[in-house]
Design a protein around this motif. Structure first.
Motif, PDB file in Angstrom:
ATOM      1  N   UNK A  24      13.071 -23.946   2.992  1.00 57.25           N
ATOM      2  CA  UNK A  24      12.750 -22.835   3.899  1.00 57.25           C
ATOM      3  C   UNK A  24      11.338 -22.870   4.475  1.00 57.25           C
ATOM      4  N   UNK A  25      10.443 -23.658   3.865  1.00 56.20           N
ATOM      5  CA  UNK A  25       9.097 -23.835   4.425  1.00 56.20           C
ATOM      6  C   UNK A  25       8.427 -22.528   4.806  1.00 56.20           C
ATOM      7  N   UNK A  26       8.015 -22.418   6.068  1.00 62.22           N
ATOM      8  CA  UNK A  26       7.238 -21.236   6.459  1.00 62.22           C
ATOM      9  C   UNK A  26       8.092 -19.976   6.615  1.00 62.22           C
ATOM     10  N   UNK A  27       9.418 -20.094   6.414  1.00 60.45           N
ATOM     11  CA  UNK A  27      10.265 -18.886   6.429  1.00 60.45           C
ATOM     12  C   UNK A  27      10.303 -18.220   5.054  1.00 60.45           C
ATOM     13  N   UNK A  28       9.727 -18.913   4.071  1.00 55.90           N
ATOM     14  CA  UNK A  28       9.748 -18.381   2.706  1.00 55.90           C
ATOM     15  C   UNK A  28       8.363 -17.916   2.290  1.00 55.90           C
ATOM     16  N   UNK A  29       8.314 -16.863   1.468  1.00 62.17           N
ATOM     17  CA  UNK A  29       7.064 -16.468   0.831  1.00 62.17           C
ATOM     18  C   UNK A  29       7.258 -16.529  -0.677  1.00 62.17           C
ATOM     19  N   UNK A  30       6.257 -17.062  -1.346  1.00 60.13           N
ATOM     20  CA  UNK A  30       6.267 -17.064  -2.811  1.00 60.13           C
ATOM     21  C   UNK A  30       5.904 -15.662  -3.284  1.00 60.13           C
ATOM     22  N   UNK A  31       6.688 -15.135  -4.221  1.00 61.90           N
ATOM     23  CA  UNK A  31       6.364 -13.835  -4.814  1.00 61.90           C
ATOM     24  C   UNK A  31       5.839 -14.064  -6.223  1.00 61.90           C
ATOM     25  N   UNK A  32       4.528 -13.876  -6.394  1.00 61.99           N
ATOM     26  CA  UNK A  32       3.935 -13.983  -7.739  1.00 61.99           C
ATOM     27  C   UNK A  32       3.764 -12.558  -8.254  1.00 61.99           C
ATOM     28  N   UNK A  33       2.537 -12.073  -8.398  1.00 63.63           N
ATOM     29  CA  UNK A  33       2.348 -10.701  -8.881  1.00 63.63           C
ATOM     30  C   UNK A  33       2.753  -9.651  -7.862  1.00 63.63           C
ATOM     31  N   UNK A  34       2.822 -10.049  -6.599  1.00 61.20           N
ATOM     32  CA  UNK A  34       3.226  -9.121  -5.540  1.00 61.20           C
ATOM     33  C   UNK A  34       2.156  -8.104  -5.164  1.00 61.20           C
ATOM     34  N   UNK A  35       0.969  -8.210  -5.759  1.00 59.79           N
ATOM     35  CA  UNK A  35      -0.039  -7.157  -5.560  1.00 59.79           C
ATOM     36  C   UNK A  35      -0.745  -7.274  -4.204  1.00 59.79           C
ATOM     37  N   UNK A  36      -0.564  -8.392  -3.536  1.00 62.27           N
ATOM     38  CA  UNK A  36      -1.034  -8.511  -2.155  1.00 62.27           C
ATOM     39  C   UNK A  36       0.146  -8.661  -1.198  1.00 62.27           C
ATOM     40  N   UNK A  37       1.163  -9.395  -1.632  1.00 65.99           N
ATOM     41  CA  UNK A  37       2.319  -9.616  -0.761  1.00 65.99           C
ATOM     42  C   UNK A  37       3.103  -8.325  -0.507  1.00 65.99           C
ATOM     43  N   UNK A  38       3.362  -7.555  -1.571  1.00 61.79           N
ATOM     44  CA  UNK A  38       4.174  -6.344  -1.403  1.00 61.79           C
ATOM     45  C   UNK A  38       3.530  -5.339  -0.448  1.00 61.79           C
ATOM     46  N   UNK A  39       2.206  -5.100  -0.548  1.00 55.91           N
ATOM     47  CA  UNK A  39       1.618  -4.198   0.453  1.00 55.91           C
ATOM     48  C   UNK A  39       1.841  -4.687   1.886  1.00 55.91           C
ATOM     49  N   UNK A  40       1.728  -5.998   2.105  1.00 52.36           N
ATOM     50  CA  UNK A  40       1.918  -6.479   3.488  1.00 52.36           C
ATOM     51  C   UNK A  40       3.373  -6.316   3.920  1.00 52.36           C
ATOM     52  N   UNK A  41       4.297  -6.422   2.961  1.00 48.13           N
ATOM     53  CA  UNK A  41       5.710  -6.194   3.316  1.00 48.13           C
ATOM     54  C   UNK A  41       5.936  -4.708   3.586  1.00 48.13           C
ATOM     55  N   UNK A  42       5.423  -3.853   2.680  1.00 53.01           N
ATOM     56  CA  UNK A  42       5.628  -2.410   2.855  1.00 53.01           C
ATOM     57  C   UNK A  42       5.000  -1.903   4.152  1.00 53.01           C
ATOM     58  N   UNK A  43       3.912  -2.543   4.561  1.00 56.61           N
ATOM     59  CA  UNK A  43       3.277  -2.131   5.826  1.00 56.61           C
ATOM     60  C   UNK A  43       3.838  -2.906   7.019  1.00 56.61           C
ATOM     61  N   UNK A  44       4.791  -3.755   6.720  1.00 58.37           N
ATOM     62  CA  UNK A  44       5.451  -4.569   7.755  1.00 58.37           C
ATOM     63  C   UNK A  44       4.470  -5.453   8.519  1.00 58.37           C
ATOM     64  N   UNK A  45       3.502  -5.972   7.784  1.00 62.44           N
ATOM     65  CA  UNK A  45       2.581  -6.932   8.392  1.00 62.44           C
ATOM     66  C   UNK A  45       3.154  -8.341   8.291  1.00 62.44           C
ATOM     67  N   UNK A  46       4.149  -8.505   7.435  1.00 62.24           N
ATOM     68  CA  UNK A  46       4.821  -9.803   7.393  1.00 62.24           C
ATOM     69  C   UNK A  46       6.305  -9.570   7.142  1.00 62.24           C
ATOM     70  N   UNK A  47       7.116 -10.516   7.583  1.00 61.95           N
ATOM     71  CA  UNK A  47       8.563 -10.380   7.393  1.00 61.95           C
ATOM     72  C   UNK A  47       9.183 -11.748   7.144  1.00 61.95           C
ATOM     73  N   UNK A  48       8.960 -12.249   5.914  1.00 64.13           N
ATOM     74  CA  UNK A  48       9.558 -13.538   5.564  1.00 64.13           C
ATOM     75  C   UNK A  48      11.076 -13.414   5.491  1.00 64.13           C
ATOM     76  N   UNK A  49      11.755 -14.538   5.730  1.00 60.65           N
ATOM     77  CA  UNK A  49      13.210 -14.520   5.619  1.00 60.65           C
ATOM     78  C   UNK A  49      13.611 -14.533   4.144  1.00 60.65           C
ATOM     79  N   UNK A  50      12.842 -15.306   3.359  1.00 64.61           N
ATOM     80  CA  UNK A  50      13.195 -15.507   1.946  1.00 64.61           C
ATOM     81  C   UNK A  50      11.994 -15.205   1.058  1.00 64.61           C
ATOM     82  N   UNK A  51      12.251 -14.484  -0.036  1.00 62.83           N
ATOM     83  CA  UNK A  51      11.222 -14.304  -1.062  1.00 62.83           C
ATOM     84  C   UNK A  51      11.611 -15.140  -2.288  1.00 62.83           C
ATOM     85  N   UNK A  52      10.722 -16.015  -2.697  1.00 66.65           N
ATOM     86  CA  UNK A  52      10.983 -16.864  -3.857  1.00 66.65           C
ATOM     87  C   UNK A  52      10.192 -16.307  -5.030  1.00 66.65           C
TER      88      UNK A  52
END
Ligand SMILES: Cc1cc2nc3c(=O)[nH]c(=O)nc-3n(C[C@H](O)[C@H](O)[C@H](O)COP(=O)(O)OP(=O)(O)OC[C@H]3O[C@@H](n4cnc5c(N)ncnc54)[C@H](O)[C@@H]3O)c2cc1C
Ligand code: FES
Ligand code: FES
Lengths: 290, 163
Positions: A24-52
């Motif tokens: 999936x390359x750039x269509x995927x986002x790695x989900x680790x602690x989610x403490x930075x990724x989740x805010x960007x998703x909740x604020x709709x600053x990013x919209x990856x196709x796949x969360x790994x």
């Protein structure tokens, strides 16, 4: 707000993670602690196709002493790194910096590797790995494992040497040698908030004289910056008014801080000077938080 | 590896009871607790990690419920303010919150209590400054924090038998 829709997969091993990233390359986002990724998703600053979700890859967790370096697995939680006896003994800079990283509940979940992978310019761990001359280990299905020096890793605002199909595996951080000292200072509006200005430094001190200093500034520009001119101004000197005067000039050459609504460039440069003076004074007295 | 898809079946324990549900991947843990399980004690303030109103326990540790996906709690043990109230674990702290007026509107209170419980469970003396640092991730818009720190300090001292 609510996160946009995405596909979710929880991988059980490194091999599986690299498979999904290869596909999936750039269509995927790695989900680790989610403490930075989740805010960007909740604020709709990013919209990856796949969360790994890599949270259950046990091989990526853990802190160990390996000869003259400490290996910190990417998925080690902030709270675990902060309190690790290995880190406290051998990586005092990281132990000094960690209380400034976010808040208790965020540290329980956020990961060391997530912080380094994200490369927020105001973040503490990227500055520490640069000051300590760490090596970052990346892995991918296509290219296999490779080692990247922290000094080659940070490229720009949230931009790093890591390719989209690569996972950050671990950091290898040289341990404090005899005579080496660290100091850390940060100014922010509220404890745990991102820095308005900060410095992480490491070097050798003998008889009050500093050599081989690596002062790294964060919360200043688009990435952590090694103060090369500042280090040169300090080389072979003590923490004296004369050194501070030379450092004040050198810092003007090293830094070109960004202005934003939190603080303008002149303020940030001034704060960096204040912190550097405090940190150098601390260095010749054994180091610590300033 | 789970299947790569949008809806996932999850099984977890919530306050000791096993529940199984099918959730959308994008649903965070607090929406799951509130909307699927009607456990409305966990609150949503900012939904981006800043305020701490959503604090819950995941496998014994406090986390941001708004930054954790429900699907990530598959196989985990979740505890909410309802659960710790029922077990009586923090009854003394809750009592002291009332005594000290450590809540006004109560919106931040569940998060404050769970965050404070982690500090109390460490079983160590804590200065007011240390209490404030530990609470730095939880906003209260009413009390000005002073009374909250009072209540936590009093409870900690009582538990340690130092006052
Ligand atoms: C209220 C609040 C305050 C905060 N304050 C601070 C602070 O003062 N200082 C600070 O440094 N941080 C702060 N943070 C951020 C926190 O430290 C995050 O935990 C960290 O930035 C990201 O780590 P994570 O594990 O949560 O990563 P995630 O949010 O899961 O991921 C972050 C990014 O890195 C990528 N990524 C994660 N792990 C890997 C990996 N192993 N390989 C490749 N890519 C990966 C993800 O795809 C994503 O793009 C704060 C967060 C909050 C909510
Ligand atoms: S709602 Fe989760 S931190 Fe504000
Ligand atoms: S009591 Fe109202 S927000 Fe804290």
């Amino acid at each position: 707000m609510k996160a946009p829709r995405f596909l979710y997969v929880r991988v059980a091993s490194l091999v599986e993670a690299l498979e999904v990233l290869a596909e999936y390359g750039d269509e995927a986002s790695v989900l680790a602690g989610g403490q930075s990724l989740m805010p960007t998703l909740n604020m709709r600053l990013s919209s990856p196709k796949v969360l790994v979700d890599i949270n259950r890859i046990d091989d990526l967790k853990g802190i160990s002493l390996d000869g003259n370096m400490v290996r910190v697995g990417a998925l080690s939680r902030h709270a675990d790194v902060m309190t690790s006896p290995i880190v406290v003994e051998h990586l005092p800079l990281i132990a000094q910096a960690y209380p400034f990283v976010a808040h208790a509940a965020v540290r329980n979940r956020g990961t060391f590797g997530g912080s380094v992978a994200l490369a927020d310019p105001a973040s503490e761990m990227p500055a520490c790995v640069l000051a300590l001359n760490a090596t970052l280990v990346l892995d991918s299905k296509a290219g296999g494992r490779r080692n990247v020096a922290a000094s080659d890793y940070f490229k720009g605002l949230y931009e790093t040497e890591r390719r989209d199909d690569e996972l950050l595996i671990e950091a290898r951080i040289p341990i404090k040698a005899a005579g080496e000292v660290s100091a850390f200072g940060e100014l922010s509006r509220r404890h745990g908030d991102f820095a308005l200005a900060g410095v992480a430094m490491h070097g050798t001190v003998a008889n009050g004289v500093i050599t081989g200093l690596r002062p790294v500034y964060f919360g200043s520009e688009d990435r952590p910056v090694l103060g090369v001119a500042t280090a040169a101004a300090v080389e072979g000197k003590g923490a004296t008014e004369e050194t501070f005067a030379a450092v004040n000039v050198a810092l003007g050459n090293d830094l070109d801080p960004l202005s934003n609504f939190h603080a303008d460039a002149a303020t940030r440069l001034q704060l960096a000077r204040v912190l550097t003076k405090r940190a150098l004074t601390s260095m010749v007295n054994g180091g610590g938080v300033v | 590896m789970t299947e790569l898809k949008e809806r996932h079946e999850i099984t977890l324990t919530v306050n000791g009871e096993t529940v199984t549900r099918t959730v959308e991947a994008r649903q965070h843990l607090v929406d799951f607790l509130r909307n699927e399980l009607q456990l409305t004690g966990s609150h949503l303030g900012c939904e981006h990690g800043v305020c701490g109103a959503c604090t819950v326990r995941l496998d014994g540790e406090i986390v941001r419920g708004c930054l954790t996906l429900a699907v990530q709690a598959d196989g985990a043990a979740v505890e909410t303010i309802e659960g710790v109230t029922e077990t009586g674990e923090i009854a003394d702290l809750q009592e002291t919150f009332v005594e000290r007026n450590a809540l006004q509107c109560g919106f931040c209170t569940p998060g404050m209590l769970l965050t404070a419980a982690e500090l109390l469970n460490a079983g160590k003396p804590a200065t007011r400054a240390e209490i404030r640092t530990h609470l730095s991730g939880n906003y209260c818009r009413c009390t000005g924090y002073h009374a909250i720190v009072d209540a936590i300090e009093t409870t900690n001292n009582k538990r340690l038998g130092t006052k």
